[in-house]
Design an enzyme around this catalytic site. Structure first.
Site, PDB file in Angstrom:
ATOM      1  N   GLU A 166      -4.933  -3.720  -1.992  1.00  2.94           N
ATOM      2  CA  GLU A 166      -6.382  -3.485  -1.983  1.00  2.94           C
ATOM      3  C   GLU A 166      -6.739  -2.228  -1.180  1.00  2.94           C
ATOM      4  O   GLU A 166      -7.871  -1.781  -1.190  1.00  2.94           O
ATOM      5  CB  GLU A 166      -7.117  -4.720  -1.424  1.00  2.94           C
TER       6      GLU A 166
ATOM      7  N   CYS B 219       9.440   1.726   3.538  1.00  2.00           N
ATOM      8  CA  CYS B 219      10.340   0.614   3.888  1.00  2.00           C
ATOM      9  C   CYS B 219      11.756   1.130   4.084  1.00  2.00           C
ATOM     10  O   CYS B 219      12.606   0.425   4.607  1.00  2.00           O
ATOM     11  CB  CYS B 219      10.316  -0.448   2.817  1.00  2.00           C
TER      12      CYS B 219
ATOM     13  N   PHE C 266       0.811  -1.226   0.000  1.00  2.00           N
ATOM     14  CA  PHE C 266       0.000   0.000   0.000  1.00  2.00           C
ATOM     15  C   PHE C 266       0.838   1.267   0.000  1.00  2.00           C
ATOM     16  O   PHE C 266       0.356   2.336  -0.352  1.00  2.00           O
ATOM     17  CB  PHE C 266      -0.950   0.003   1.214  1.00  2.00           C
TER      18      PHE C 266
ATOM     19  N   GLU D 281       8.805  -4.247  13.032  1.00  2.00           N
ATOM     20  CA  GLU D 281       8.721  -3.132  12.080  1.00  2.00           C
ATOM     21  C   GLU D 281       7.432  -2.386  12.438  1.00  2.00           C
ATOM     22  O   GLU D 281       6.328  -2.888  12.203  1.00  2.00           O
ATOM     23  CB  GLU D 281       8.644  -3.656  10.644  1.00  2.00           C
TER      24      GLU D 281
HETATM   25  P1  NAD Z   1       1.527  -6.634   2.966  1.00  2.00           P
HETATM   26  O1  NAD Z   1       2.555  -7.683   3.020  1.00  2.00           O
HETATM   27  O2  NAD Z   1       0.410  -6.670   3.952  1.00  2.00           O
HETATM   28  O3  NAD Z   1       0.808  -6.633   1.523  1.00  2.00           O
HETATM   29  C1  NAD Z   1       1.560  -6.655   0.339  1.00  2.00           C
HETATM   30  C2  NAD Z   1       0.745  -7.379  -0.728  1.00  2.00           C
HETATM   31  O4  NAD Z   1       0.503  -8.717  -0.306  1.00  2.00           O
HETATM   32  C3  NAD Z   1      -0.615  -6.739  -0.973  1.00  2.00           C
HETATM   33  O5  NAD Z   1      -0.873  -6.729  -2.355  1.00  2.00           O
HETATM   34  C4  NAD Z   1      -1.570  -7.655  -0.212  1.00  2.00           C
HETATM   35  O6  NAD Z   1      -2.854  -7.728  -0.804  1.00  2.00           O
HETATM   36  C5  NAD Z   1      -0.885  -9.006  -0.276  1.00  2.00           C
HETATM   37  N1  NAD Z   1      -1.169  -9.830   0.892  1.00  2.00           N
HETATM   38  C6  NAD Z   1      -1.422  -9.395   2.163  1.00  2.00           C
HETATM   39  N2  NAD Z   1      -1.642 -10.457   2.970  1.00  2.00           N
HETATM   40  C7  NAD Z   1      -1.528 -11.565   2.217  1.00  2.00           C
HETATM   41  C8  NAD Z   1      -1.634 -12.967   2.490  1.00  2.00           C
HETATM   42  N3  NAD Z   1      -1.902 -13.415   3.707  1.00  2.00           N
HETATM   43  N4  NAD Z   1      -1.437 -13.833   1.487  1.00  2.00           N
HETATM   44  C9  NAD Z   1      -1.157 -13.398   0.250  1.00  2.00           C
HETATM   45  N5  NAD Z   1      -1.053 -12.080  -0.070  1.00  2.00           N
HETATM   46  C10 NAD Z   1      -1.217 -11.176   0.902  1.00  2.00           C
HETATM   47  O7  NAD Z   1       2.281  -5.231   3.008  1.00  2.00           O
HETATM   48  P2  NAD Z   1       1.649  -3.772   3.126  1.00  2.00           P
HETATM   49  O8  NAD Z   1       1.121  -3.588   4.506  1.00  2.00           O
HETATM   50  O9  NAD Z   1       0.761  -3.498   1.980  1.00  2.00           O
HETATM   51  O10 NAD Z   1       2.957  -2.886   2.919  1.00  2.00           O
HETATM   52  C11 NAD Z   1       3.836  -2.561   3.956  1.00  2.00           C
HETATM   53  C12 NAD Z   1       4.987  -3.521   4.025  1.00  2.00           C
HETATM   54  O11 NAD Z   1       5.690  -3.522   2.786  1.00  2.00           O
HETATM   55  C13 NAD Z   1       6.024  -3.127   5.059  1.00  2.00           C
HETATM   56  O12 NAD Z   1       6.461  -4.287   5.706  1.00  2.00           O
HETATM   57  C14 NAD Z   1       7.142  -2.503   4.235  1.00  2.00           C
HETATM   58  O13 NAD Z   1       8.416  -2.537   4.815  1.00  2.00           O
HETATM   59  C15 NAD Z   1       7.081  -3.349   3.016  1.00  2.00           C
HETATM   60  N6  NAD Z   1       7.706  -2.682   1.887  1.00  2.00           N
HETATM   61  C16 NAD Z   1       8.932  -3.105   1.500  1.00  2.00           C
HETATM   62  C17 NAD Z   1       9.576  -2.479   0.466  1.00  2.00           C
HETATM   63  C18 NAD Z   1      10.929  -2.939   0.017  1.00  2.00           C
HETATM   64  O14 NAD Z   1      11.365  -2.462  -1.010  1.00  2.00           O
HETATM   65  N7  NAD Z   1      11.591  -3.837   0.710  1.00  2.00           N
HETATM   66  C19 NAD Z   1       8.976  -1.396  -0.182  1.00  2.00           C
HETATM   67  C20 NAD Z   1       7.705  -0.991   0.233  1.00  2.00           C
HETATM   68  C21 NAD Z   1       7.081  -1.643   1.275  1.00  2.00           C
END
Ligand code: NAD
Length: 504
Positions: free
Chosen positions: A186, A291, A159, A389
């Site tokens: 989403e 991140c 997101f 985190e």
């Molecule tokens: P998230 O892991 O909750 O979601 C990421 C994606 O995975 C979304 O599209 C979501 O719909 C999907 N998802 C969520 N739960 C799932 C499940 N149980 N099974 C399958 N798919 C699932 O992450 P977020 O809250 O959207 O984003 C924040 C996180 O992303 C933080 O941990 C941040 O550090 C990380 N992030 C990392 C980077 C990087 O480059 N390393 C960059 C941006 C964000």
């Protein structure tokens, strides 16, 4: 007395994008999308079924043969058009980002600009896809390598950068001749639909870029789909690990970027004002939902007292409010539940033995999902505030006596995304870049996000896979090599053409 019930404001429906057009979902399942600055629901997004994901994959599969035939010259021309359109309309998409994510408009514009840099890099695709040629490896025999697209590839995104992170994926994927299925977050899905329309307007053929919305059902359908050759993922570490393990066990290429806990080391010789400016900017920018945010300052020796005082002095000046207000410097968090989770770290800090120096729960603006900046002191390994985190505007300070202790903290941390050191000592900085176990290192730079012609990625639990994202490693990820050994018995046929040679 009759009670008046206010009718809910019109809620926009967000559909999928398959084969070059918007397609309404049929699952009967959907998710609410909020404006985090008001706390009100702004849209409802369809959640895809397995069949809908398959439709998107079939559209991408059907578009692939013609797309990979498009010459490098024509593909590059198209990328220049995409770049121009996006550049001209960047404020439009920035407003969408602010209204669904909450980040302030200037930061949203910054996100689009950094994404644009990746598209600009991809405009050089003819150069990026150049290969090697060895003449006369044996008598009359030449050998050369070529790089070819993988086919249908998918991206699953978080997101916190709803426009830029998808650009890290679709831009190099398309530049290399692949077709693409995006499953965005989403929580703020509109930027992806905006992108789909823009790509169509630029002239990207239908089916080359598709969007399916949804939750785990859609993600699993992507991971299981036999026609998807590769998956790029950016999100939290537990999901990154799951995506990597599932995708690779199905024979797919996968790069899965996870979460972070970025430490910023401040040595006693550092410019304390500069370090405090950097810490405040990097901890509270985008409400800490980056991140590459700095979430932990490690103050070495006598740097601690002046640094903490300087950070404390700056925090009250951070203007928190609606991201569309040009005065605001920090917006709300993405959801109410996330805001409350972040606040719980401040609430629990004293019980864990940390000190709350600034409590961001006090005087936070009402209405939306707001929290003001918080500062915790004496945060130590073992505490939740240190281990997790937090992904919000909470900055922890850990005090240590030596440089070695500071580096050990970074190296013992399970994450290894970004890190930074603040010092005037070039020798120590150089030692740090040699010693530290993280993928992106800043020297007096708090958020060392690599420019587009380098690649982005962390170490340890911040990245699962072999290749970092975008830049040269992105081109590598979205192509596979072939080596040709050739012998020609006869000269090729030829004809006379006096015109100046043109690309086609
Ligand atoms: P998230 O892991 O909750 O979601 C990421 C994606 O995975 C979304 O599209 C979501 O719909 C999907 N998802 C969520 N739960 C799932 C499940 N149980 N099974 C399958 N798919 C699932 O992450 P977020 O809250 O959207 O984003 C924040 C996180 O992303 C933080 O941990 C941040 O550090 C990380 N992030 C990392 C980077 C990087 O480059 N390393 C960059 C941006 C964000």
């Amino acid at each position: 007395m009759t009670e008046t019930i206010e009718a809910p404001a019109a809620v926009k429906q967000i559909n999928h994008w398959i084969g070059g057009r918007s397609v309404a979902g049929t699952s009967g399942r959907s998710g609410a999308v909020y404006n985090p600055a008001t706390g009100r629901q702004a849209a409802e997004v369809d959640f895809a079924t397995v069949e809908e994901v398959d439709r998107a994959v079939q559209a991408a599969k059907a578009a692939f043969p013609a797309w990979r035939e498009v010459s490098l010259a024509k593909r590059a021309e198209l990328f220049f058009r995409i770049r121009e359109l996006l550049h001209d309309r960047r404020e439009e998409v920035a407003r969408i980002l602010t209204s669904e994510h909450g980040k302030v408009l200037s930061d949203a514009l910054g996100e689009v600009t950094r994404g644009l840099e990746v598209i600009e890099f991809c405009c050089g695709l003819p150069t990026l896809l150049k290969s090697e040629y060895s003449e006369q490896v044996s008598t009359g025999i030449d050998v050369y390598s070529i790089r070819q697209p993988l086919g249908v590839v998918a991206g699953i995104t978080p997101f916190n950068f709803p426009a830029m992170v998808p650009m890290w994926m679709w831009a190099p994927a398309l530049a290399c001749g692949n077709t693409f299925v995006l499953k965005p977050s989403e929580k703020d899905p509109s930027a992806s639909m905006w992108t789909a329309e823009l790509l169509k307007e630029a002239g990207v053929p239908d089916g080359v870029f598709n969007v399916v919305h949804g939750d785990k059902v859609a993600v699993d359908a992507v991971l299981e789909h036999p026609d998807i050759a590769a998956v790029s993922f950016v999100g939290s570490t537990p999901i990154a690990r799951y995506v990597y393990e599932t995708a690779t066990s199905r024979g797919k290429r996968c790069q899965a970027l996870g979460g972070a806990k970025n430490h910023m080391i401040v040595l006693p010789d550092a410019d304390i004002d500069m370090a405090a400016d950097a810490a405040v900017s990097a901890a509270y920018g985008s409400a800490g939902e980056r991140c590459m945010a700095i979430s932990q300052v490690v103050a070495v020796g006598h740097a601690a007292e002046p640094l903490i005082e300087a950070i404390k002095a700056r925090i009250p000046k951070v203007k928190v409010g609606d991201g569309l207000d040009p005065e605001s410097e920090m917006g709300p968090l993405i959801t109410e539940a996330h805001r409350d989770r972040v606040a719980s770290y401040v609430e629990n800090a004293p019980a864990e033995g940390a000190k709350v120096l600034v409590d961001g729960r006090e005087d936070a603006p009402g209405g939306g999902f707001f929290l003001k900046p918080s500062l915790l002191d004496e945060v130590k390994p073992g505490m939740r505030a240190y281990e997790d985190e937090i992904f919000g505007p909470v900055l922890g300070v850990t005090r240590v006596d030596t440089y070695d202790e500071a580096v050990s903290l970074v190296n013992e941390n399970p994450y290894g995304n970004g890190t930074a050191i603040f010092t005037r000592d070039g020798g120590v900085a150089r030692r740090f870049q040699f010693d530290v176990q993280a993928g992106m290192v800043g020297i007096n730079v708090p958020i060392p996000v690599p420019v587009a012609y380098y690649s982005f990625g962390g170490w340890k639990s911040s990245l699962f896979g072999d290749r970092h994202i975008y830049g040269p490693e992105g081109i590598d990820f979205y192509t596979r090599g072939k080596v040709v050994t050739s012998r020609w018995p006869d000269p090729a046929t030829s004809k006379v053409d006096l015109g100046f040679p043109q690309t086609r």
